[in-house]
Design a protein around this motif. Structure first.
Motif, PDB file in Angstrom:
ATOM      1  N   ASN A 168      37.100  21.888  28.979  1.00 23.67           N
ATOM      2  CA  ASN A 168      37.118  22.214  30.413  1.00 23.67           C
ATOM      3  C   ASN A 168      36.343  23.495  30.741  1.00 23.67           C
ATOM      4  O   ASN A 168      36.626  24.177  31.724  1.00 23.67           O
ATOM      5  CB  ASN A 168      38.558  22.361  30.920  1.00 23.67           C
ATOM      6  N   GLN A 169      35.382  23.850  29.878  1.00 27.91           N
ATOM      7  CA  GLN A 169      34.600  25.050  30.140  1.00 27.91           C
ATOM      8  C   GLN A 169      33.727  24.879  31.381  1.00 27.91           C
ATOM      9  O   GLN A 169      33.457  25.855  32.094  1.00 27.91           O
ATOM     10  CB  GLN A 169      33.717  25.381  28.919  1.00 27.91           C
ATOM     11  N   HIS A 170      33.312  23.643  31.657  1.00 24.41           N
ATOM     12  CA  HIS A 170      32.456  23.421  32.819  1.00 24.41           C
ATOM     13  C   HIS A 170      33.205  23.700  34.117  1.00 24.41           C
ATOM     14  O   HIS A 170      32.606  24.126  35.111  1.00 24.41           O
ATOM     15  CB  HIS A 170      31.943  21.979  32.812  1.00 24.41           C
ATOM     16  N   ARG A 171      34.520  23.506  34.101  1.00 22.74           N
ATOM     17  CA  ARG A 171      35.292  23.788  35.314  1.00 22.74           C
ATOM     18  C   ARG A 171      35.310  25.275  35.612  1.00 22.74           C
ATOM     19  O   ARG A 171      35.240  25.692  36.776  1.00 22.74           O
ATOM     20  CB  ARG A 171      36.716  23.259  35.150  1.00 22.74           C
ATOM     21  N   VAL A 172      35.413  26.088  34.561  1.00 23.91           N
ATOM     22  CA  VAL A 172      35.383  27.540  34.761  1.00 23.91           C
ATOM     23  C   VAL A 172      34.038  27.982  35.308  1.00 23.91           C
ATOM     24  O   VAL A 172      33.952  28.833  36.205  1.00 23.91           O
ATOM     25  CB  VAL A 172      35.691  28.259  33.427  1.00 23.91           C
ATOM     26  N   GLU A 173      32.957  27.374  34.783  1.00 21.03           N
ATOM     27  CA  GLU A 173      31.627  27.736  35.276  1.00 21.03           C
ATOM     28  C   GLU A 173      31.454  27.322  36.734  1.00 21.03           C
ATOM     29  O   GLU A 173      30.887  28.072  37.535  1.00 21.03           O
ATOM     30  CB  GLU A 173      30.564  27.062  34.400  1.00 21.03           C
ATOM     31  N   LEU A 174      31.957  26.143  37.099  1.00 17.34           N
ATOM     32  CA  LEU A 174      31.864  25.724  38.506  1.00 17.34           C
ATOM     33  C   LEU A 174      32.646  26.652  39.411  1.00 17.34           C
ATOM     34  O   LEU A 174      32.209  26.982  40.522  1.00 17.34           O
ATOM     35  CB  LEU A 174      32.396  24.285  38.638  1.00 17.34           C
ATOM     36  N   LYS A 175      33.817  27.103  38.937  1.00 16.82           N
ATOM     37  CA  LYS A 175      34.615  28.031  39.736  1.00 16.82           C
ATOM     38  C   LYS A 175      33.888  29.345  39.926  1.00 16.82           C
ATOM     39  O   LYS A 175      33.871  29.919  41.034  1.00 16.82           O
ATOM     40  CB  LYS A 175      35.958  28.260  39.036  1.00 16.82           C
ATOM     41  N   ASN A 176      33.227  29.851  38.864  1.00 16.61           N
ATOM     42  CA  ASN A 176      32.475  31.099  38.982  1.00 16.61           C
ATOM     43  C   ASN A 176      31.299  30.947  39.938  1.00 16.61           C
ATOM     44  O   ASN A 176      30.985  31.857  40.706  1.00 16.61           O
ATOM     45  CB  ASN A 176      31.978  31.540  37.602  1.00 16.61           C
ATOM     46  N   VAL A 177      30.639  29.774  39.897  1.00 16.27           N
ATOM     47  CA  VAL A 177      29.521  29.545  40.812  1.00 16.27           C
ATOM     48  C   VAL A 177      30.007  29.518  42.259  1.00 16.27           C
ATOM     49  O   VAL A 177      29.377  30.094  43.164  1.00 16.27           O
ATOM     50  CB  VAL A 177      28.817  28.223  40.449  1.00 16.27           C
ATOM     51  N   GLU A 178      31.143  28.873  42.515  1.00 20.00           N
ATOM     52  CA  GLU A 178      31.669  28.832  43.877  1.00 20.00           C
ATOM     53  C   GLU A 178      32.052  30.229  44.361  1.00 20.00           C
ATOM     54  O   GLU A 178      31.806  30.581  45.520  1.00 20.00           O
ATOM     55  CB  GLU A 178      32.883  27.902  43.913  1.00 20.00           C
ATOM     56  N   GLU A 179      32.661  31.045  43.496  1.00 19.82           N
ATOM     57  CA  GLU A 179      33.001  32.408  43.885  1.00 19.82           C
ATOM     58  C   GLU A 179      31.751  33.236  44.192  1.00 19.82           C
ATOM     59  O   GLU A 179      31.733  34.026  45.143  1.00 19.82           O
ATOM     60  CB  GLU A 179      33.803  33.073  42.766  1.00 19.82           C
ATOM     61  N   ALA A 180      30.701  33.041  43.399  1.00 21.97           N
ATOM     62  CA  ALA A 180      29.449  33.771  43.663  1.00 21.97           C
ATOM     63  C   ALA A 180      28.849  33.363  45.002  1.00 21.97           C
ATOM     64  O   ALA A 180      28.343  34.199  45.752  1.00 21.97           O
ATOM     65  CB  ALA A 180      28.456  33.517  42.526  1.00 21.97           C
ATOM     66  N   ARG A 181      28.912  32.089  45.327  1.00 25.67           N
ATOM     67  CA  ARG A 181      28.397  31.623  46.619  1.00 25.67           C
ATOM     68  C   ARG A 181      29.204  32.207  47.777  1.00 25.67           C
ATOM     69  O   ARG A 181      28.643  32.591  48.815  1.00 25.67           O
ATOM     70  CB  ARG A 181      28.425  30.094  46.666  1.00 25.67           C
ATOM     71  N   GLU A 182      30.524  32.274  47.604  1.00 22.56           N
ATOM     72  CA  GLU A 182      31.363  32.855  48.655  1.00 22.56           C
ATOM     73  C   GLU A 182      31.022  34.320  48.861  1.00 22.56           C
ATOM     74  O   GLU A 182      30.957  34.802  50.011  1.00 22.56           O
ATOM     75  CB  GLU A 182      32.839  32.696  48.274  1.00 22.56           C
ATOM     76  N   ARG A 183      30.790  35.075  47.784  1.00 29.24           N
ATOM     77  CA  ARG A 183      30.420  36.489  47.915  1.00 29.24           C
ATOM     78  C   ARG A 183      29.076  36.639  48.606  1.00 29.24           C
ATOM     79  O   ARG A 183      28.877  37.550  49.438  1.00 29.24           O
ATOM     80  CB  ARG A 183      30.370  37.144  46.528  1.00 29.24           C
ATOM     81  N   GLU A 184      28.122  35.738  48.304  1.00 29.07           N
ATOM     82  CA  GLU A 184      26.818  35.804  48.964  1.00 29.07           C
ATOM     83  C   GLU A 184      26.946  35.538  50.459  1.00 29.07           C
ATOM     84  O   GLU A 184      26.300  36.195  51.290  1.00 29.07           O
ATOM     85  CB  GLU A 184      25.868  34.798  48.316  1.00 29.07           C
ATOM     86  N   LYS A 185      27.813  34.567  50.807  1.00 25.14           N
ATOM     87  CA  LYS A 185      28.013  34.276  52.233  1.00 25.14           C
ATOM     88  C   LYS A 185      28.651  35.466  52.956  1.00 25.14           C
ATOM     89  O   LYS A 185      28.246  35.830  54.072  1.00 25.14           O
ATOM     90  CB  LYS A 185      28.901  33.035  52.382  1.00 25.14           C
ATOM     91  N   GLU A 186      29.641  36.107  52.328  1.00 24.18           N
ATOM     92  CA  GLU A 186      30.274  37.272  52.939  1.00 24.18           C
ATOM     93  C   GLU A 186      29.280  38.414  53.103  1.00 24.18           C
ATOM     94  O   GLU A 186      29.262  39.097  54.136  1.00 24.18           O
ATOM     95  CB  GLU A 186      31.456  37.715  52.078  1.00 24.18           C
ATOM     96  N   LEU A 187      28.439  38.631  52.082  1.00 20.77           N
ATOM     97  CA  LEU A 187      27.446  39.698  52.148  1.00 20.77           C
ATOM     98  C   LEU A 187      26.444  39.426  53.249  1.00 20.77           C
ATOM     99  O   LEU A 187      26.066  40.334  54.023  1.00 20.77           O
ATOM    100  CB  LEU A 187      26.742  39.831  50.800  1.00 20.77           C
ATOM    101  N   ALA A 188      25.993  38.169  53.397  1.00 15.99           N
ATOM    102  CA  ALA A 188      25.037  37.829  54.461  1.00 15.99           C
ATOM    103  C   ALA A 188      25.671  38.006  55.836  1.00 15.99           C
ATOM    104  O   ALA A 188      25.032  38.485  56.781  1.00 15.99           O
ATOM    105  CB  ALA A 188      24.573  36.387  54.275  1.00 15.99           C
TER     106      ALA A 188
END
Length: 499
Positions: A461-481
């Protein structure tokens, strides 16, 4: 001054005495303590099997089987009876009654007297039966083991669960082994073929790989080489099988190819079998058998094994007869070769390499001819006949002609005067031999790379952790924008705060 005073006060030439704790000899455990530990391990394995059944995780079953070798050496009938009490709710269970019958125990137990259900997890049921299998095998009573296996296999065939695949494969292994001890190889062949068809339809990888390996061993022990060769050609051996099963399968394939005169394929199979086998003393017997066969195949291919192989502690004693054989082939000494075969005939027959070794006589003769072609520019056929202990000059002429045709030597034969004329040795780099050797090394490296990639393991289930990290990074980018658009972050903010 303080440091100097301390140095003066420190006694010279003396060292501080440090008390080292003495090693206290471990107290030997009593039989009761050993039995309690074994029973604890069995109960722990019950828990692993429950996890494997609930979560559908085969790794828990494989973990249980890995500890079977250490566990079987400590098994007793009393421990098995106590394991029955932990596994079954009552002695009225069919498997419990079967086990008690073959153990010769008259025990009555019931952990839940009022429980109307006698159901037990199939994984635990098969595991307990497997423990009884190995216990009866270690007791040495082949007849009792054979009768028990006939009933156990009927129990196994009533289940159809993929979480049982690893346990079922191991149970089939001990079943076939008991039949081999009782000399019933041909009788079980139809049953094994039927199980192979069923395992293929059910996509049971472990059982399919084990049954194919057992069939190859069955065919080889009964000298049914053509049937074994057809099974290798038409059978689809799974690549995802356990490493130990793959090693045994490759060993049998190598033996079949050697008998079929395909020495190159046999050598590749044996190399794979040796690499996949555990490089420990627990697998010493298998590694020695594989190395014995590999030495003979290398000699049949015209190569000489490395001397360092015969010096390794694991192979030194086992390969001593083969060391004498290699020395005779290397120098092309026909009398020494015949003496070695006569001296170690029983050993070679026991190892199953005697018939292959008899094929080496032509290689010894070719080696002798090659040594003479390098030593003499011209030599008579009569001298060749005397040195190689051949029957006549016509035989020597025929063998020399065949060696020239096969490319073993560079020479010509003068039939009228009866001698062999060696040609001038050419530069080896002007031939195709370096290209062939380079191609073989590249092929081996590519094969090693591909197998290493297949053997790689990744966390679950390592891919699930990577997907979660990618979603969190996208959320931070949206907040920063959003903050930049609203003006919360000024242009001067950034990486220049420290300047």
């Amino acid at each position: 001054m303080a440091a100097e005073d301390l140095k003066e006060k420190e006694p010279k030439g003396e060292k501080m005495d440090v008390d080292t704790p003495e090693k206290i000899p471990e107290k030997e455990k009593s039989p009761e303590e050993i039995a309690a530990l074994v029973l604890s391990d069995i109960k722990q394995n019950f828990g692993f099997l429950e996890k494997a059944a609930i979560n559908f995780e085969p790794r828990f079953s494989m973990r249980v089987l890995r500890g079977l070798g250490a566990l079987r050496r400590r098994l007793t009938s009393d421990i098995i009876v106590r394991a029955l009490e932990a596994a079954y709710t009552s002695m009225e269970h069919e498997s419990a009654k079967l086990i008690l019958k073959y153990l010769g125990k008259d025990v009555s137990f019931s952990t839940e007297a009022d429980s109307p259900s006698l159901t037990v997890l199939p994984e635990i049921d098969i595991y307990v039966l497997l423990l009884v299998q190995v216990y009866l095998l270690d007791q040495g009573d082949a007849a009792k083991l054979d009768a028990f296996n006939d009933e156990v296999i009927n129990v196994l065939r009533t289940y159809n669960r993929r979480t049982l695949d690893a346990l079922a494969a191991k149970m089939w292994f001990y079943y076939a082994h008991s039949k081999e001890l009782n000399h019933k190889l041909i009788e079980i062949r139809p049953l094994l073929l039927g199980v192979l068809r069923t395992a293929t339809l059910r996509h049971d990888t472990e059982t399919r790989a084990m049954i194919m390996t057992l069939l190859l061993r069955n065919y080889l022990n009964t000298q049914a080489i053509s049937q074994a060769h057809q099974l290798v050609l038409k059978g689809d051996f799974p690549d995802t099988a356990a490493t130990s099963v793959v090693a045994r399968y490759l060993y049998y394939v190598g033996r079949i190819n050697a008998i079929q005169l395909d020495y190159t394929a046999a050598n590749e199979s044996l190399i794979g079998a040796i690499r996949k086998a555990p490089q420990t003393t627990h697998a010493a017997g298998f590694l020695q058998s594989a190395q014995k066969l590999k030495v003979i195949i290398e000699l049949l291919m015209g190569d000489i094994p490395e001397r360092s192989l015969f010096r390794e502690p694991m192979y030194k004693n086992a390969l001593r007869p083969y060391m004498d054989l290699v020395q005779a082939v290397r120098i092309g000494d026909v009398p020494q070769f015949s003496e070695t075969i006569a001296k170690y005939r029983d050993t070679f027959k026991k190892d199953g390499t005697y018939m292959l070794i008899l094929r080496l006589r032509q290689n010894v003769i070719k080696t002798g001819i090659r040594m003479m072609s390098l030593s003499y520019a011209k030599i008579s056929l009569r001298d060749i006949c005397i040195r190689l202990h051949l029957d006549s000059e016509e035989s020597a002429e025929y063998i020399v002609a065949k060696a020239i045709r096969d490319g073993v030597i560079e020479a010509t034969i003068d039939h009228e005067k009866g001698f062999m004329q060696s040609k001038e040795i050419l530069d080896i780099y002007s031939t195709q031999e370096p290209n062939v050797a380079f191609h073989e090394r590249i092929k081996f490296c590519i094969s090693l790379h591909n197998e290493s990639v297949k053997a790689m393991r990744y966390p679950m289930n390592q891919h699930r952790v990577e997907l979660k990290n990618v979603e969190e990074a996208r959320e931070r980018e949206k907040e920063l924008a959003t903050e930049i658009q609203e003006g919360d972050i000024e242009d001067d903010d950034g990486d220049f705060d420290g300047l």
